[in-house]
Design a protein around this motif. Structure first.
Motif, PDB file in Angstrom:
ATOM      1  N   VAL A   1      68.789   7.975 -57.875  1.00 60.12           N
ATOM      2  CA  VAL A   1      68.564   9.245 -57.188  1.00 60.12           C
ATOM      3  C   VAL A   1      68.223   8.942 -55.735  1.00 60.12           C
ATOM      4  CG1 VAL A   1      67.187  11.359 -57.098  1.00 60.12           C
ATOM      5  CG2 VAL A   1      67.704  10.283 -59.310  1.00 60.12           C
ATOM      6  N   LEU A   2      68.950   9.554 -54.802  1.00 59.06           N
ATOM      7  CA  LEU A   2      68.684   9.369 -53.382  1.00 59.06           C
ATOM      8  C   LEU A   2      67.701  10.429 -52.899  1.00 59.06           C
ATOM      9  CD1 LEU A   2      72.331   8.739 -52.064  1.00 59.06           C
ATOM     10  CD2 LEU A   2      70.737   7.136 -53.158  1.00 59.06           C
ATOM     11  N   TYR A   3      66.648   9.984 -52.208  1.00 53.73           N
ATOM     12  CA  TYR A   3      65.637  10.892 -51.662  1.00 53.73           C
ATOM     13  C   TYR A   3      65.582  10.687 -50.162  1.00 53.73           C
ATOM     14  CZ  TYR A   3      60.920  12.760 -50.643  1.00 53.73           C
ATOM     15  OH  TYR A   3      59.854  13.438 -50.119  1.00 53.73           O
ATOM     16  N   GLY A   4      65.949  11.718 -49.398  1.00 52.73           N
ATOM     17  CA  GLY A   4      65.990  11.578 -47.952  1.00 52.73           C
ATOM     18  C   GLY A   4      65.272  12.707 -47.238  1.00 52.73           C
ATOM     19  N   GLN A   5      64.437  12.341 -46.278  1.00 44.62           N
ATOM     20  CA  GLN A   5      63.721  13.319 -45.469  1.00 44.62           C
ATOM     21  C   GLN A   5      64.290  13.322 -44.053  1.00 44.62           C
ATOM     22  OE1 GLN A   5      59.749  11.542 -46.336  1.00 44.62           O
ATOM     23  NE2 GLN A   5      59.188  13.621 -46.927  1.00 44.62           N
ATOM     24  N   SER A   6      64.553  14.511 -43.518  1.00 40.89           N
ATOM     25  CA  SER A   6      65.058  14.675 -42.158  1.00 40.89           C
ATOM     26  C   SER A   6      66.341  13.860 -41.969  1.00 40.89           C
ATOM     27  CB  SER A   6      63.968  14.297 -41.154  1.00 40.89           C
ATOM     28  OG  SER A   6      64.325  14.680 -39.850  1.00 40.89           O
ATOM     29  N   ILE A   7      66.332  12.904 -41.045  1.00 37.94           N
ATOM     30  CA  ILE A   7      67.542  12.105 -40.847  1.00 37.94           C
ATOM     31  C   ILE A   7      67.849  11.268 -42.089  1.00 37.94           C
ATOM     32  CG2 ILE A   7      66.600   9.963 -39.857  1.00 37.94           C
ATOM     33  CD1 ILE A   7      68.793  10.270 -37.661  1.00 37.94           C
ATOM     34  N   GLY A   8      66.826  10.986 -42.895  1.00 42.01           N
ATOM     35  CA  GLY A   8      67.052  10.289 -44.154  1.00 42.01           C
ATOM     36  C   GLY A   8      67.900  11.105 -45.114  1.00 42.01           C
ATOM     37  N   GLY A   9      67.863  12.435 -44.986  1.00 43.75           N
ATOM     38  CA  GLY A   9      68.736  13.273 -45.787  1.00 43.75           C
ATOM     39  C   GLY A   9      70.185  13.067 -45.402  1.00 43.75           C
ATOM     40  N   ALA A  10      70.434  12.915 -44.089  1.00 51.07           N
ATOM     41  CA  ALA A  10      71.792  12.646 -43.617  1.00 51.07           C
ATOM     42  C   ALA A  10      72.275  11.287 -44.112  1.00 51.07           C
ATOM     43  CB  ALA A  10      71.836  12.704 -42.096  1.00 51.07           C
ATOM     44  N   VAL A  11      71.369  10.309 -44.144  1.00 46.52           N
ATOM     45  CA  VAL A  11      71.710   8.984 -44.669  1.00 46.52           C
ATOM     46  C   VAL A  11      72.093   9.101 -46.147  1.00 46.52           C
ATOM     47  CG1 VAL A  11      70.871   6.651 -45.099  1.00 46.52           C
ATOM     48  CG2 VAL A  11      70.178   7.842 -43.021  1.00 46.52           C
ATOM     49  N   SER A  12      71.331   9.891 -46.895  1.00 54.07           N
ATOM     50  CA  SER A  12      71.592  10.073 -48.323  1.00 54.07           C
ATOM     51  C   SER A  12      72.950  10.723 -48.562  1.00 54.07           C
ATOM     52  CB  SER A  12      70.493  10.940 -48.949  1.00 54.07           C
ATOM     53  OG  SER A  12      69.224  10.342 -48.816  1.00 54.07           O
ATOM     54  N   ILE A  13      73.247  11.780 -47.816  1.00 53.34           N
ATOM     55  CA  ILE A  13      74.511  12.493 -47.982  1.00 53.34           C
ATOM     56  C   ILE A  13      75.688  11.576 -47.658  1.00 53.34           C
ATOM     57  CG2 ILE A  13      75.930  14.365 -47.042  1.00 53.34           C
ATOM     58  CD1 ILE A  13      73.258  15.925 -46.665  1.00 53.34           C
ATOM     59  N   ASP A  14      75.567  10.831 -46.567  1.00 54.45           N
ATOM     60  CA  ASP A  14      76.639   9.911 -46.184  1.00 54.45           C
ATOM     61  C   ASP A  14      76.878   8.865 -47.264  1.00 54.45           C
ATOM     62  OD1 ASP A  14      78.369   8.503 -43.961  1.00 54.45           O
ATOM     63  OD2 ASP A  14      77.003   6.965 -44.710  1.00 54.45           O
ATOM     64  N   LEU A  15      75.789   8.280 -47.787  1.00 56.96           N
ATOM     65  CA  LEU A  15      75.909   7.240 -48.799  1.00 56.96           C
ATOM     66  C   LEU A  15      76.523   7.794 -50.084  1.00 56.96           C
ATOM     67  CD1 LEU A  15      75.279   4.255 -49.473  1.00 56.96           C
ATOM     68  CD2 LEU A  15      73.076   5.037 -50.378  1.00 56.96           C
ATOM     69  N   ALA A  16      76.083   8.968 -50.499  1.00 57.43           N
ATOM     70  CA  ALA A  16      76.620   9.568 -51.720  1.00 57.43           C
ATOM     71  C   ALA A  16      78.090   9.922 -51.572  1.00 57.43           C
ATOM     72  CB  ALA A  16      75.813  10.811 -52.093  1.00 57.43           C
ATOM     73  N   SER A  17      78.489  10.351 -50.377  1.00 51.96           N
ATOM     74  CA  SER A  17      79.892  10.722 -50.164  1.00 51.96           C
ATOM     75  C   SER A  17      80.815   9.512 -50.270  1.00 51.96           C
ATOM     76  CB  SER A  17      80.059  11.394 -48.791  1.00 51.96           C
ATOM     77  OG  SER A  17      79.942  10.452 -47.731  1.00 51.96           O
ATOM     78  N   ARG A  18      80.270   8.318 -50.007  1.00 53.28           N
ATOM     79  CA  ARG A  18      81.077   7.094 -50.072  1.00 53.28           C
ATOM     80  C   ARG A  18      80.931   6.347 -51.399  1.00 53.28           C
ATOM     81  NH1 ARG A  18      79.104   3.534 -46.988  1.00 53.28           N
ATOM     82  NH2 ARG A  18      77.307   4.576 -46.065  1.00 53.28           N
ATOM     83  N   ASN A  19      79.927   6.739 -52.200  1.00 52.81           N
ATOM     84  CA  ASN A  19      79.669   6.050 -53.476  1.00 52.81           C
ATOM     85  C   ASN A  19      79.362   7.053 -54.587  1.00 52.81           C
ATOM     86  OD1 ASN A  19      79.183   2.959 -52.533  1.00 52.81           O
ATOM     87  ND2 ASN A  19      78.282   4.355 -51.033  1.00 52.81           N
ATOM     88  N   PRO A  20      80.182   8.056 -54.777  1.00 54.17           N
ATOM     89  CA  PRO A  20      79.841   9.085 -55.774  1.00 54.17           C
ATOM     90  C   PRO A  20      79.720   8.527 -57.189  1.00 54.17           C
ATOM     91  CG  PRO A  20      82.132   9.292 -55.092  1.00 54.17           C
ATOM     92  CD  PRO A  20      81.493   8.316 -54.149  1.00 54.17           C
ATOM     93  N   HIS A  21      80.428   7.460 -57.480  1.00 52.56           N
ATOM     94  CA  HIS A  21      80.396   6.876 -58.811  1.00 52.56           C
ATOM     95  C   HIS A  21      79.044   6.233 -59.122  1.00 52.56           C
ATOM     96  CE1 HIS A  21      81.365   3.695 -55.986  1.00 52.56           C
ATOM     97  NE2 HIS A  21      80.886   2.823 -56.859  1.00 52.56           N
ATOM     98  N   ALA A  22      78.269   5.912 -58.093  1.00 57.89           N
ATOM     99  CA  ALA A  22      77.027   5.163 -58.292  1.00 57.89           C
ATOM    100  C   ALA A  22      75.780   6.032 -58.224  1.00 57.89           C
ATOM    101  CB  ALA A  22      76.917   4.055 -57.243  1.00 57.89           C
ATOM    102  N   ILE A  23      75.921   7.315 -57.880  1.00 55.43           N
ATOM    103  CA  ILE A  23      74.771   8.173 -57.620  1.00 55.43           C
ATOM    104  C   ILE A  23      74.631   9.221 -58.711  1.00 55.43           C
ATOM    105  CG2 ILE A  23      73.681   9.734 -55.970  1.00 55.43           C
ATOM    106  CD1 ILE A  23      74.064   6.803 -55.022  1.00 55.43           C
ATOM    107  N   ARG A  24      73.406   9.387 -59.209  1.00 51.42           N
ATOM    108  CA  ARG A  24      73.145  10.398 -60.237  1.00 51.42           C
ATOM    109  C   ARG A  24      72.760  11.738 -59.632  1.00 51.42           C
ATOM    110  NH1 ARG A  24      73.389  13.744 -63.092  1.00 51.42           N
ATOM    111  NH2 ARG A  24      72.671  14.073 -65.224  1.00 51.42           N
ATOM    112  N   ALA A  25      72.002  11.743 -58.514  1.00 44.46           N
ATOM    113  CA  ALA A  25      71.548  12.997 -57.918  1.00 44.46           C
ATOM    114  C   ALA A  25      71.014  12.734 -56.513  1.00 44.46           C
ATOM    115  CB  ALA A  25      70.459  13.640 -58.780  1.00 44.46           C
TER     116      ALA A  25
END
Length: 351
Positions: free
Chosen positions: A185-209
């Motif tokens: 599960v990716l947890y991102g605050q402020s710019i960390g949210g943008a980091v989370s979204i970017d990472l999930a968009s490139r690794n959807p197979h590896a992310i649960r939520a």
């Protein structure tokens, strides 16, 4: 839950670090939107001492490991890993079901793993009180990434560089003996949210939520909202973090919890609302059978739910939350805990 919530006093360093968002962006000038903007967007030396004084989990009574990641471009990033154990009585954690013949490693592999991405100020140590809630109350493994140029990590921060760091962290967790089968599960605050979204968009197979707090549509789109006079020059912002264009790349079966402070003075409320609209379109565009959105108000928060056959995404607004104190608003951690628990229930029912 209240005994484990991060109090305003316990997250003082965290708040001092993240307040740099307001301080940094508030000084942006037209010329600096292009030249030197990295120093304003990533104020890693604020508050003073943040590059050398990094709190340790043991300072908060938490056992931990300190893996040092080496990025593909050769930078060393000292990080923190809080790995679950069967016996957590030393931190008064709630008991969960275990098997007598189960090892600590096997137990940890069954628990969710939170990959934390912090905001743009301070360092990874300032967020330990937040990690403690995940680790102790929710019995999650927690991996805390120290971006390049932050804390004791080498290098200088940039969008491209932090994307590399995030991928390196995910690869580490995915290949870890005890975590490779753990739901991430990716947890991102402020710019960390943008980091989370970017990472999930490139690794959807590896992310649960994903769990996103007070993040933005994109940095260039943040400039006109926060600083109208600089709106015509937003195109000079070369650090994009374009979450609006990346959320549609995240499959609908990956649920997203969005946590928004209505009084956010740094990232206008409209940005989180805009991202939520994109999440809704992501669901409705990919499925013909989507339940209608349900909206409820209770205890100073507004909850928006949208459910489809593969995921349960939620948007929660906290009426008194500002950019740096949304995480201490009433109901915040209860909402997060319910979301994490729902992932385990669905995961069990799907197997």
């Amino acid at each position: 839950m209240s005994g484990l919530l991060p109090s305003l006093e316990s997250i003082e360093n965290f708040a001092k670090g993240t307040i740099a968002t307001a301080a940094g962006l508030g000084t942006v000038g037209v010329g600096l939107l292009f030249f030197g903007q990295n120093y304003l967007i990533y104020p890693s030396a604020f508050p003073p001492g943040s590059r050398t004084e990094v709190p340790l989990p043991i300072d908060f009574g938490l056992p931990y490991q300190d893996p040092e990641l080496v990025t593909p471009d050769g930078l060393k990033l000292p990080c923190y890993l809080l790995l679950q154990r069967k016996d957590m009585s030393h931190v008064e954690a709630p008991e969960v079901e275990t098997r007598e013949d189960e090892s600590d490693e096997e137990f940890a592999s069954r628990r969710p793993t939170i990959l934390m991405f912090h905001g743009n100020g301070g360092n990874v140590g300032h967020r330990i009180p937040l990690a403690k809630v995940f680790y102790v109350k929710m019995r999650c493994n927690v991996f805390m990434l120290s971006y390049r140029g932050y804390g004791r990590s080498e290098g200088s921060p940039s969008e491209k560089g932090i994307q590399i760091d995030a991928q390196c962290a995910l690869d580490y967790v995915s290949s870890h003996p005890a975590l490779s089968s753990s739901p991430i599960v990716l947890y991102g605050q402020s710019i960390g949210g943008a980091v989370s979204i970017d990472l999930a968009s490139r690794n959807p197979h590896a992310i649960r939520a994903l769990i996103l707090e007070n993040t933005f549509l994109s940095l260039p789109r943040l400039v006109p909202n926060a600083f109208p006079i600089l709106g015509p020059f937003a195109f000079l912002c070369h650090q994009k973090w374009d979450s609006a264009s990346k959320i549609p790349l995240i499959p609908r079966d990956i649920p997203i919890l969005m946590l928004s402070g209505v009084q956010d003075e740094v990232v206008p409320r409209e940005h989180m609302q805009g991202l939520w609209e994109i999440v809704q379109k992501r669901v409705s565009r990919r499925s013909k059978e989507v339940d209608a959105e349900d909206r409820t108000e209770r205890n100073g928060k507004t909850v928006h739910d949208i459910v489809d056959r593969g995921a349960h995404s939620r948007f929660v607004e906290f009426e008194k939350g500002t950019h740096n104190d949304t995480c201490v608003q009433q109901g915040y951690w209860t909402t997060v805990a319910e979301f994490i628990a729902s992932l385990r229930v669905r995961s069990t029912s799907e197997t």
